[in-house]
Enzyme design. Structure first.
Site, PDB file in Angstrom:
ATOM      1  N   TRP A  46      47.518  36.412  38.629  1.00  0.00           N
ATOM      2  CA  TRP A  46      46.771  35.740  39.807  1.00  0.00           C
ATOM      3  C   TRP A  46      45.696  34.741  39.151  1.00  0.00           C
ATOM      4  O   TRP A  46      45.202  33.848  39.846  1.00  0.00           O
ATOM      5  CB  TRP A  46      45.902  36.489  40.817  1.00  0.00           C
ATOM      6  CG  TRP A  46      44.802  37.564  39.994  1.00  0.00           C
ATOM      7  CD1 TRP A  46      45.256  38.598  39.217  1.00  0.00           C
ATOM      8  CD2 TRP A  46      43.623  37.040  40.123  1.00  0.00           C
ATOM      9  NE1 TRP A  46      43.827  38.909  38.785  1.00  0.00           N
ATOM     10  CE2 TRP A  46      43.064  38.081  39.357  1.00  0.00           C
ATOM     11  CE3 TRP A  46      42.698  36.047  40.550  1.00  0.00           C
ATOM     12  CZ2 TRP A  46      41.469  38.225  39.066  1.00  0.00           C
ATOM     13  CZ3 TRP A  46      41.397  36.016  40.367  1.00  0.00           C
ATOM     14  CH2 TRP A  46      40.733  37.113  39.633  1.00  0.00           C
ATOM     15  N   GLU A  81      30.719  46.810  44.373  1.00  0.00           N
ATOM     16  CA  GLU A  81      31.126  46.035  43.068  1.00  0.00           C
ATOM     17  C   GLU A  81      30.203  44.754  43.254  1.00  0.00           C
ATOM     18  O   GLU A  81      29.996  44.216  44.293  1.00  0.00           O
ATOM     19  CB  GLU A  81      32.474  45.884  43.164  1.00  0.00           C
ATOM     20  CG  GLU A  81      32.981  45.606  41.656  1.00  0.00           C
ATOM     21  CD  GLU A  81      34.473  45.661  41.461  1.00  0.00           C
ATOM     22  OE1 GLU A  81      35.084  44.452  41.226  1.00  0.00           O
ATOM     23  OE2 GLU A  81      35.098  46.651  41.883  1.00  0.00           O
ATOM     24  N   GLU A 106      33.408  37.096  37.267  1.00  0.00           N
ATOM     25  CA  GLU A 106      34.514  36.962  36.307  1.00  0.00           C
ATOM     26  C   GLU A 106      34.823  35.711  36.239  1.00  0.00           C
ATOM     27  O   GLU A 106      34.884  34.746  36.536  1.00  0.00           O
ATOM     28  CB  GLU A 106      35.941  37.330  37.570  1.00  0.00           C
ATOM     29  CG  GLU A 106      35.936  38.724  38.027  1.00  0.00           C
ATOM     30  CD  GLU A 106      36.832  38.982  39.317  1.00  0.00           C
ATOM     31  OE1 GLU A 106      37.631  40.120  38.962  1.00  0.00           O
ATOM     32  OE2 GLU A 106      37.090  38.137  40.101  1.00  0.00           O
ATOM     33  N   GLY A 163      37.354  39.619  51.291  1.00  0.00           N
ATOM     34  CA  GLY A 163      36.761  38.999  49.787  1.00  0.00           C
ATOM     35  C   GLY A 163      35.648  38.115  50.000  1.00  0.00           C
ATOM     36  O   GLY A 163      35.602  37.263  50.778  1.00  0.00           O
ATOM     37  N   ARG A 164      34.603  38.048  49.318  1.00  0.00           N
ATOM     38  CA  ARG A 164      33.544  37.343  49.261  1.00  0.00           C
ATOM     39  C   ARG A 164      33.159  36.401  47.921  1.00  0.00           C
ATOM     40  O   ARG A 164      32.418  36.388  47.756  1.00  0.00           O
ATOM     41  CB  ARG A 164      32.182  38.166  49.679  1.00  0.00           C
ATOM     42  CG  ARG A 164      32.030  38.598  50.892  1.00  0.00           C
ATOM     43  CD  ARG A 164      30.870  39.412  51.363  1.00  0.00           C
ATOM     44  NE  ARG A 164      30.668  39.886  52.694  1.00  0.00           N
ATOM     45  CZ  ARG A 164      30.983  41.031  53.156  1.00  0.00           C
ATOM     46  NH1 ARG A 164      31.993  41.755  52.597  1.00  0.00           N
ATOM     47  NH2 ARG A 164      30.783  41.175  54.433  1.00  0.00           N
ATOM     48  N   GLU A 165      34.465  35.886  47.689  1.00  0.00           N
ATOM     49  CA  GLU A 165      34.618  34.930  46.570  1.00  0.00           C
ATOM     50  C   GLU A 165      34.012  33.539  46.546  1.00  0.00           C
ATOM     51  O   GLU A 165      34.157  33.111  47.526  1.00  0.00           O
ATOM     52  CB  GLU A 165      35.831  34.873  46.092  1.00  0.00           C
ATOM     53  CG  GLU A 165      36.848  36.213  45.797  1.00  0.00           C
ATOM     54  CD  GLU A 165      37.689  36.435  47.058  1.00  0.00           C
ATOM     55  OE1 GLU A 165      37.145  36.064  47.998  1.00  0.00           O
ATOM     56  OE2 GLU A 165      38.756  37.240  46.867  1.00  0.00           O
ATOM     57  N   ASP A 197      30.306  41.242  41.047  1.00  0.00           N
ATOM     58  CA  ASP A 197      31.248  40.664  39.920  1.00  0.00           C
ATOM     59  C   ASP A 197      31.028  39.218  39.467  1.00  0.00           C
ATOM     60  O   ASP A 197      30.581  38.484  40.137  1.00  0.00           O
ATOM     61  CB  ASP A 197      32.755  40.527  40.321  1.00  0.00           C
ATOM     62  CG  ASP A 197      33.350  41.777  40.777  1.00  0.00           C
ATOM     63  OD1 ASP A 197      32.837  42.809  40.200  1.00  0.00           O
ATOM     64  OD2 ASP A 197      34.192  41.824  41.673  1.00  0.00           O
ATOM     65  N   GLN A 237      34.068  32.969  38.856  1.00  0.00           N
ATOM     66  CA  GLN A 237      34.035  33.501  40.087  1.00  0.00           C
ATOM     67  C   GLN A 237      33.178  34.706  40.298  1.00  0.00           C
ATOM     68  O   GLN A 237      33.017  35.585  39.535  1.00  0.00           O
ATOM     69  CB  GLN A 237      35.777  34.237  40.286  1.00  0.00           C
ATOM     70  CG  GLN A 237      35.866  34.584  41.883  1.00  0.00           C
ATOM     71  CD  GLN A 237      37.309  34.772  42.067  1.00  0.00           C
ATOM     72  OE1 GLN A 237      38.054  33.683  42.273  1.00  0.00           O
ATOM     73  NE2 GLN A 237      37.927  36.040  42.018  1.00  0.00           N
ATOM     74  N   THR A 238      32.531  34.604  41.486  1.00  0.00           N
ATOM     75  CA  THR A 238      31.385  35.531  41.655  1.00  0.00           C
ATOM     76  C   THR A 238      31.765  36.439  43.145  1.00  0.00           C
ATOM     77  O   THR A 238      32.508  35.690  43.954  1.00  0.00           O
ATOM     78  CB  THR A 238      29.908  35.186  42.048  1.00  0.00           C
ATOM     79  OG1 THR A 238      30.011  34.218  43.095  1.00  0.00           O
ATOM     80  CG2 THR A 238      29.478  34.474  40.804  1.00  0.00           C
ATOM     81  N   ASN A 239      31.785  37.741  43.163  1.00  0.00           N
ATOM     82  CA  ASN A 239      32.059  38.468  44.322  1.00  0.00           C
ATOM     83  C   ASN A 239      31.276  39.779  44.524  1.00  0.00           C
ATOM     84  O   ASN A 239      30.635  40.011  43.408  1.00  0.00           O
ATOM     85  CB  ASN A 239      33.650  38.772  44.077  1.00  0.00           C
ATOM     86  CG  ASN A 239      34.261  38.877  45.614  1.00  0.00           C
ATOM     87  OD1 ASN A 239      33.853  38.950  46.482  1.00  0.00           O
ATOM     88  ND2 ASN A 239      35.635  39.284  45.181  1.00  0.00           N
TER      89      ASN A 239
END
Length: 329
Positions: A205, A110, A114, A139-141, A112, A127-129
């Protein structure tokens, strides 16, 4: 022979896409919605405009909505201009992302974008991930503010994905670069993915850890999309052995230039609010791909000393978008 074809396709795609790092999107073809996408979920909450080049996705008290690319892609440059809902948007999540979760339920990849809504008077956040090979436990947020109001007008959001690097862009300004390291292994996305756009209820969340929820008295929440770019290696979902069409480039950039890297550093210095690389309560030792910048670390520590100062705290379970979409369908 089949293995040789796959290896050739992988090398070919990577060779020309690694050159597509920034400033090139103006030369890429913009396609109509029907050329590249189809309805994903949400009944009548997806609307394609009469010009065929724009689409609206809506969240109301019945359902969210979304669309998905016709093709799977192995690397490429993917972009859309997006205008987000205005006013009270707490709990609303708009996502523009790549995934292969429908094909690889337990080991999906994935990438992302967001967009996280907020209460009235507070700004949208991005938010990127990334996930690779189902590595959702890591998680690499990263999370950012913006230098504009994304509900006022359309702005371009883009993903570059190659064999060795992923770059996120806002209005052609690179905001995040992820380079694959040997230690990451399969955590770096490496399997063909589709491109998605969705809007859904992330009340549990998305805004202050679920403190503020979606208020449907402000519905419908409408996200507008246009200027679709799907420029990459479209692969056969069964054989995954070749690009259906080799993109032709008129002008090619050779990487993030010094000037562009300066812009990225400036953006991160002014607008980054969270990075997993500095979250000492989650990762006492930063993951292998993290390049720790002392100035960046100090600024984030001032922004949130609990998260970035090494004091352990409890974290709620991260909401998974796939479940949210399924419950909305």
């Amino acid at each position: 022979m089949n293995s040789e074809r796959k290896n050739f396709a992988f090398a070919f795609c990577s060779a020309f896409l690694v050159l597509l790092v920034n400033g090139f999107s103006g030369n890429l073809p913009i396609i109509s919605f029907d050329e590249g996408y189809s309805h994903l979920f949400g009944d009548g909450n997806l609307m394609v405009l009469k010009d065929g080049k724009s689409a609206h996705i809506t969240l109301d008290d019945r359902t969210g909505s979304g669309f998905v690319s016709h093709d799977l892609y192995l690397h490429g440059y993917f972009s859309a201009s997006i205008k987000l809902p205005a006013d009270y948007t707490a709990g609303v999540v708009v996502a523009f992302y790549m995934s292969n979760g429908d094909m690889y339920e337990k080991n999906h990849d994935e990438i992302d974008f967001e967009f996280l809504g907020n209460i009235r008077g507070k700004d949208w956040r991005i938010q990127t991930n990334i996930y690779g090979n189902g590595s959702t436990s890591i998680g690499r947020e990263e999370r950012y503010g913006l230098w504009f109001d994304p509900s006022d007008d359309f702005h371009q959001y883009s993903i570059l994905w190659t064999e060795n690097v992923i770059v996120f862009y806002v209005d052609n300004v690179p905001i995040r670069e992820i380079k694959r390291t040997e230690a990451m292994g399969g955590d770096f996305p490496s399997k063909p993915m589709s491109l998605y756009a969705t809007i859904w209820d992330g009340s549990d969340w998305a805004t202050n850890g679920g403190k503020y929820r979606v208020s449907y008295k402000y519905a419908p929440y409408i996200a507008e999309f246009s200027d679709f770019i799907l420029h990459g290696c479209a692969v056969d979902p069964i054989e995954q052995s070749k690009c259906d069409e080799a993109p032709k480039f008129a002008t090619i950039s050779t990487g993030i230039t010094r000037q562009q890297r300066t812009k990225m550093a400036s953006f991160r210095n002014k607008h980054m609010q969270y990075s997993y690389c500095y979250d000492r309560s989650r990762y006492p030792v930063p993951p292998s791909e993290c390049v720790v910048d002392a100035k960046e670390a100090e600024r984030l520590r001032g922004f949130d000393p609990v998260t970035f100062g090494g004091v352990r705290r409890r974290h709620g379970k991260r909401h998974h978008r796939v479940r949210a979409e399924a419950s909305s369908m």
